[in-house]
Design a protein around this motif. Structure first.
Motif, PDB file in Angstrom:
ATOM      1  N   ALA A 141       0.849  -1.187   0.000  1.00 16.75           N
ATOM      2  CA  ALA A 141       0.000   0.000   0.000  1.00 16.75           C
ATOM      3  C   ALA A 141       0.882   1.233   0.000  1.00 16.75           C
ATOM      4  O   ALA A 141       2.001   1.211   0.531  1.00 16.75           O
ATOM      5  CB  ALA A 141      -0.924   0.020   1.214  1.00 16.75           C
ATOM      6  N   CYS A 142       0.381   2.300  -0.599  1.00 17.68           N
ATOM      7  CA  CYS A 142       1.098   3.568  -0.525  1.00 17.68           C
ATOM      8  C   CYS A 142       1.259   3.977   0.935  1.00 17.68           C
ATOM      9  O   CYS A 142       0.380   3.716   1.759  1.00 17.68           O
ATOM     10  CB  CYS A 142       0.329   4.657  -1.264  1.00 17.68           C
ATOM     11  SG  CYS A 142       0.105   4.327  -3.010  1.00 17.68           S
ATOM     12  N   HIS A 143       2.361   4.613   1.237  1.00 15.70           N
ATOM     13  CA  HIS A 143       2.641   5.081   2.593  1.00 15.70           C
ATOM     14  C   HIS A 143       2.625   3.916   3.593  1.00 15.70           C
ATOM     15  O   HIS A 143       2.270   4.091   4.754  1.00 15.70           O
ATOM     16  CB  HIS A 143       1.632   6.151   3.022  1.00 15.70           C
ATOM     17  CG  HIS A 143       1.414   7.225   2.007  1.00 15.70           C
ATOM     18  ND1 HIS A 143       2.389   8.147   1.703  1.00 15.70           N
ATOM     19  CD2 HIS A 143       0.352   7.508   1.209  1.00 15.70           C
ATOM     20  CE1 HIS A 143       1.918   8.970   0.760  1.00 15.70           C
ATOM     21  NE2 HIS A 143       0.702   8.585   0.451  1.00 15.70           N
ATOM     22  N   GLY A 144       2.989   2.719   3.132  1.00 16.83           N
ATOM     23  CA  GLY A 144       2.954   1.542   3.999  1.00 16.83           C
ATOM     24  C   GLY A 144       4.199   1.354   4.835  1.00 16.83           C
ATOM     25  O   GLY A 144       4.257   0.445   5.660  1.00 16.83           O
ATOM     26  N   GLY A 145       5.220   2.227   4.643  1.00 17.58           N
ATOM     27  CA  GLY A 145       6.459   2.074   5.385  1.00 17.58           C
ATOM     28  C   GLY A 145       6.296   2.036   6.891  1.00 17.58           C
ATOM     29  O   GLY A 145       6.848   1.159   7.559  1.00 17.58           O
ATOM     30  N   PRO A 146       5.542   2.981   7.486  1.00 14.64           N
ATOM     31  CA  PRO A 146       5.375   2.943   8.951  1.00 14.64           C
ATOM     32  C   PRO A 146       4.753   1.646   9.441  1.00 14.64           C
ATOM     33  O   PRO A 146       5.098   1.167  10.532  1.00 14.64           O
ATOM     34  CB  PRO A 146       4.455   4.142   9.217  1.00 14.64           C
ATOM     35  CG  PRO A 146       4.712   5.077   8.077  1.00 14.64           C
ATOM     36  CD  PRO A 146       4.962   4.199   6.898  1.00 14.64           C
ATOM     37  N   TYR A 147       3.841   1.061   8.684  1.00 12.08           N
ATOM     38  CA  TYR A 147       3.246  -0.214   9.079  1.00 12.08           C
ATOM     39  C   TYR A 147       4.287  -1.320   9.039  1.00 12.08           C
ATOM     40  O   TYR A 147       4.348  -2.177   9.936  1.00 12.08           O
ATOM     41  CB  TYR A 147       2.067  -0.556   8.174  1.00 12.08           C
ATOM     42  CG  TYR A 147       0.842   0.263   8.474  1.00 12.08           C
ATOM     43  CD1 TYR A 147      -0.060  -0.135   9.444  1.00 12.08           C
ATOM     44  CD2 TYR A 147       0.602   1.452   7.802  1.00 12.08           C
ATOM     45  CE1 TYR A 147      -1.172   0.621   9.740  1.00 12.08           C
ATOM     46  CE2 TYR A 147      -0.510   2.225   8.087  1.00 12.08           C
ATOM     47  CZ  TYR A 147      -1.396   1.810   9.050  1.00 12.08           C
ATOM     48  OH  TYR A 147      -2.482   2.562   9.357  1.00 12.08           O
ATOM     49  N   GLY A 148       5.112  -1.316   7.986  1.00  5.40           N
ATOM     50  CA  GLY A 148       6.163  -2.314   7.911  1.00  5.40           C
ATOM     51  C   GLY A 148       7.135  -2.211   9.070  1.00  5.40           C
ATOM     52  O   GLY A 148       7.521  -3.220   9.676  1.00  5.40           O
ATOM     53  N   GLU A 149       7.516  -0.974   9.422  1.00  8.64           N
ATOM     54  CA  GLU A 149       8.434  -0.773  10.536  1.00  8.64           C
ATOM     55  C   GLU A 149       7.799  -1.208  11.859  1.00  8.64           C
ATOM     56  O   GLU A 149       8.469  -1.754  12.742  1.00  8.64           O
ATOM     57  CB  GLU A 149       8.839   0.703  10.584  1.00  8.64           C
ATOM     58  CG  GLU A 149       9.672   1.129   9.374  1.00  8.64           C
ATOM     59  CD  GLU A 149       9.722   2.635   9.205  1.00  8.64           C
ATOM     60  OE1 GLU A 149       9.127   3.346  10.053  1.00  8.64           O
ATOM     61  OE2 GLU A 149      10.340   3.100   8.236  1.00  8.64           O
ATOM     62  N   ALA A 150       6.485  -0.970  11.998  1.00 11.47           N
ATOM     63  CA  ALA A 150       5.802  -1.380  13.230  1.00 11.47           C
ATOM     64  C   ALA A 150       5.744  -2.899  13.353  1.00 11.47           C
ATOM     65  O   ALA A 150       5.947  -3.460  14.445  1.00 11.47           O
ATOM     66  CB  ALA A 150       4.393  -0.795  13.262  1.00 11.47           C
ATOM     67  N   PHE A 151       5.470  -3.584  12.245  1.00 16.72           N
ATOM     68  CA  PHE A 151       5.459  -5.049  12.262  1.00 16.72           C
ATOM     69  C   PHE A 151       6.830  -5.582  12.666  1.00 16.72           C
ATOM     70  O   PHE A 151       6.946  -6.524  13.459  1.00 16.72           O
ATOM     71  CB  PHE A 151       5.071  -5.595  10.896  1.00 16.72           C
ATOM     72  CG  PHE A 151       3.596  -5.639  10.633  1.00 16.72           C
ATOM     73  CD1 PHE A 151       2.754  -6.359  11.463  1.00 16.72           C
ATOM     74  CD2 PHE A 151       3.050  -4.965   9.562  1.00 16.72           C
ATOM     75  CE1 PHE A 151       1.392  -6.405  11.226  1.00 16.72           C
ATOM     76  CE2 PHE A 151       1.690  -4.992   9.311  1.00 16.72           C
ATOM     77  CZ  PHE A 151       0.860  -5.717  10.151  1.00 16.72           C
ATOM     78  N   ALA A 152       7.889  -4.984  12.089  1.00 13.44           N
ATOM     79  CA  ALA A 152       9.243  -5.437  12.410  1.00 13.44           C
ATOM     80  C   ALA A 152       9.560  -5.202  13.890  1.00 13.44           C
ATOM     81  O   ALA A 152      10.149  -6.056  14.557  1.00 13.44           O
ATOM     82  CB  ALA A 152      10.251  -4.713  11.522  1.00 13.44           C
ATOM     83  N   ALA A 153       9.139  -4.043  14.408  1.00 19.87           N
ATOM     84  CA  ALA A 153       9.382  -3.737  15.818  1.00 19.87           C
ATOM     85  C   ALA A 153       8.623  -4.682  16.741  1.00 19.87           C
ATOM     86  O   ALA A 153       9.040  -4.936  17.871  1.00 19.87           O
ATOM     87  CB  ALA A 153       8.987  -2.288  16.113  1.00 19.87           C
ATOM     88  N   ALA A 154       7.497  -5.224  16.253  1.00 14.81           N
ATOM     89  CA  ALA A 154       6.694  -6.141  17.052  1.00 14.81           C
ATOM     90  C   ALA A 154       7.247  -7.569  17.031  1.00 14.81           C
ATOM     91  O   ALA A 154       6.673  -8.454  17.667  1.00 14.81           O
ATOM     92  CB  ALA A 154       5.258  -6.143  16.559  1.00 14.81           C
ATOM     93  N   GLY A 155       8.309  -7.795  16.269  1.00 15.37           N
ATOM     94  CA  GLY A 155       8.939  -9.109  16.278  1.00 15.37           C
ATOM     95  C   GLY A 155       8.654  -9.973  15.081  1.00 15.37           C
ATOM     96  O   GLY A 155       9.106 -11.121  15.022  1.00 15.37           O
ATOM     97  N   VAL A 156       7.900  -9.471  14.099  1.00 15.66           N
ATOM     98  CA  VAL A 156       7.682 -10.246  12.880  1.00 15.66           C
ATOM     99  C   VAL A 156       9.016 -10.339  12.136  1.00 15.66           C
ATOM    100  O   VAL A 156       9.611  -9.311  11.805  1.00 15.66           O
ATOM    101  CB  VAL A 156       6.606  -9.595  11.989  1.00 15.66           C
ATOM    102  CG1 VAL A 156       6.426 -10.380  10.694  1.00 15.66           C
ATOM    103  CG2 VAL A 156       5.281  -9.504  12.748  1.00 15.66           C
TER     104      VAL A 156
END
Length: 623
Positions: A141-156
């Motif tokens: 999705a456009c502007h999806g970077g913050p979501y990706g970073e949040a998933f990574a921070a959550a341990g995914v």
């Protein structure tokens, strides 16, 4: 831009079913404004094609995504999550860039989730688990970077996302997803699959600036180990597509990406059909305003989401001058819908107890059902008595079939005492939407040169106008540069403008002004290699300039008149009629109303088609 598959691909440990749950979000409006429609079918087909061609045993289902549906998928054991849909970027009260991911709200609108809310939804019930809630998250999705970073921070451990503030082309998203999942299901590691997807995009000739599009994808965590093979033990076999069955229907075909404008009205119809308050929906407008197209758009939207388990029945009532005639059309529609769903021979009941009744016996036991009566009008010679019979017949139908909704489209209002209804009037389409429709339907390309989009004088005038507007808002520019766009794909060299602004807030203000109806300029994101992120690029928009052309004003906001007029641009043996010539032809037609314009254009089109020289194939080959 967009897609919302929630892909429930497979578990690390093989189980009897390794599957893909694809849930897409395609809201029509967001905060009262239209949302760009995306090619959901293309992405769905691309992902399923990748799974099928891998030759692995898996099952795949497809659905549309609300937060409730997403939670159902996660509770069922989803391990690989592919979120595909719109992302929205905005500035919070402190001036920081924030993002939201768009889900559907169940009524054609947008349910925009903050990053924290989405993560809370995903983590629900995962307390005490030894492994993270997901093995892989893919946010397309456009502007999806913050979501990706949040998933990574959550341990995914593995997250694919689109960089911050980047907009993604449909073709690039579809191709990357297809190549990524094909490689993943063939037993490649996450890193290998990611590299394969990027290279496929970077070397695709039909994607605009393919290298830039490939650069928009990122694999997180940046320093993570992505050598894991998630689907190493998938057994060979065939893909089983377990898609939720569609209800019975006899709707004509509809292509949503070719439907332009009317999205606010589209969403209002969908919301009324899905809600529990209104049982009679009435779409009113003059001839040629697009009532049938809007009716079909709303019907297909609720069809894909399984809103009416009892079916959707479509009747074209043009020429039905009596209740008995309309009854026969409804009976035929029921039979056609039953045949299409494998229910042929069911419910062959009488049409009613008399010629003054509609066939309630066919409809009352179907459950939730939508009956569309298109092009309905009261007969011109109706007396007060016959009009009352029509009202009574429709009222009796709704009373005796309690789960039935009726959608009427026509030119006149109809009131049914005691029946809650929504009456939606269609006005003329805005010039901007008419221009988009004109450009989409045109049998030849509308060029920038014939509209003067790249004349320095036109660009200068628009820049001066923009500077005046920005001066009033207190958003000065540091500098701007005019240059040719060497990356244009249509063979032209459009004049582009590069603005440098003070900060992100000033850039957002400039983009907002360029997106307004007042501006003929279109903005785009700066190239990814640009070091200064406070740049805005723009150029004179062909569609916006076309909207100001006299030919658009002459069409009076009528979609049908537009469809007829573009046919007059078709070349026969020459180069075809120019826009200026077409504007002159339309201005010569002295017509008082859109219906008269449509009739006159129909006659001109028929006459030109008849008079057009006929050339034998042999003569064409000699040219």
């Amino acid at each position: 831009m967009a897609r919302h598959p929630v892909i429930n691909q497979a578990l690390k440990k093989p189980t009897p079913n390794h599957g893909t749950q694809q849930a897409q979000a395609a809201p029509l409006v967001h905060n009262g404004r239209p949302v760009e429609q995306l090619d959901m079918k293309a992405e769905r087909d691309a992902v399923f094609s990748a799974l099928k061609s891998s030759g692995k045993q898996a099952h795949a289902t497809s659905d549309f995504c609300t937060t409730r549906r997403l939670r159902d998928v996660l509770t069922a054991g989803c391990r690989i999550l592919h979120c595909s849909g719109h992302g929205f970027s905005y500035l919070d009260q402190s001036g920081r860039q924030q993002s939201r991911l768009a889900f559907e709200d169940g009524e054609g609108g947008t349910h925009a989730l903050e990053v924290s809310n989405l993560l809370a939804l995903i983590w629900a019930g995962a307390e005490g688990d030894e492994r993270p809630p997901l093995d892989l998250a893919f946010v397309s999705a456009c502007h999806g970077g913050p979501y990706g970073e949040a998933f990574a921070a959550a341990g995914v451990p593995h997250v694919v996302a689109v960089r911050r503030q980047e907009q993604l082309q449909d073709k690039a998203a579809c191709l990357f997803a297809e190549q990524f999942y094909h490689a993943l299901f063939m037993g490649r590691s996450v890193k290998q699959a990611f590299t394969i997807g990027k290279q496929a995009v970077a070397n695709q000739p039909h994607i605009v600036r393919p290298g830039e599009e490939a650069h928009k994808f990122m694999l997180l965590p940046v320093d993570g180990d992505h050598s894991e093979v998630l689907l190493r033990n998938l057994p060979p076999g065939q893909l089983k597509w377990v898609s939720p069955p569609r209800c019975a229907h006899n709707l004509p075909a509809f292509r949503p990406l070719q439907f332009i404008g009317r999205q606010v009205e589209w969403q209002r119809l969908v919301a009324a059909a899905c809600g529990s308050q209104k049982r009679l929906l009435h779409l009113i407008g003059e001839a040629g305003t697009g009532k049938t197209s809007l009716t079909l758009a709303a019907a297909h939207y609720v069809l894909e989401r399984g809103t009416f388990a009892g079916g959707i029945l479509y009747v074209s009532a043009a020429g039905a001058t009596s209740i008995a005639a309309l009854s026969r059309l409804i009976v035929a529609a029921v039979a056609e819908a039953n045949r299409g769903s494998g229910r042929a021979g069911e419910e062959d009941e009488p049409t009613g107890s008399s010629n003054d009744e509609l066939p309630f016996a066919l409809l009352r036991h179907r459950g939730a059902c939508l009956l569309i009566i298109d092009e309905w009008t009261m007969p011109c010679d109706s007396t007060v008595l016959s009009s009352a019979l029509w009202v009574r017949a429709l009222g009796s139908l709704l009373e005796r079939a309690p789960d039935l909704r009726v959608l009427l489209s026509g030119t006149h209002s109809l009131a049914l005492p005691g029946v809650a209804r929504l009456e939606l009037g269609l006005m003329a389409m805005p010039d901007g939407d008419v221009a988009r429709l004109f450009k989409e339907l045109s049998p030849r390309a509308i060029t920038r040169s014939e509209l003067g989009c790249d004349e320095p004088a036109a660009l200068k005038a628009e820049i001066v106008s923009l500077l005046r507007r920005l001066g009033r808002t207190g958003s000065p520019l540091e500098r701007f540069t005019v240059l040719h766009d060497a990356g244009a794909t249509d063979g032209s060299l459009p004049l582009r403008v590069q603005w440098a602004v003070q900060d992100a807030e000033a850039a957002a203000a400039l983009r907002s002004e360029l997106s307004s109806e007042k501006s003929l300029l279109h903005f785009e994101q700066p190239p990814p290699e640009t070091s200064d992120r406070h740049l805005v690029w723009g150029y004179l928009s062909l569609t916006k300039v076309l909207a100001k052309h006299p030919v658009i004003a002459a069409l009076r906001g009528s979609p049908k008149a537009t469809a007829l007029a573009v046919g007059l641009l078709a070349p026969s043996l020459g180069s075809g009629r120019s826009l200026a010539d077409l504007a002159g032809l339309l201005s010569a037609l002295v017509i008082d109303d859109p219906a008269g314009l449509i009739d006159e254009l129909g006659r001109v089109s028929s006459r030109e088609q008849f008079d057009r020289p006929r050339v034998h194939a042999r003569e064409w080959l000699c040219v």
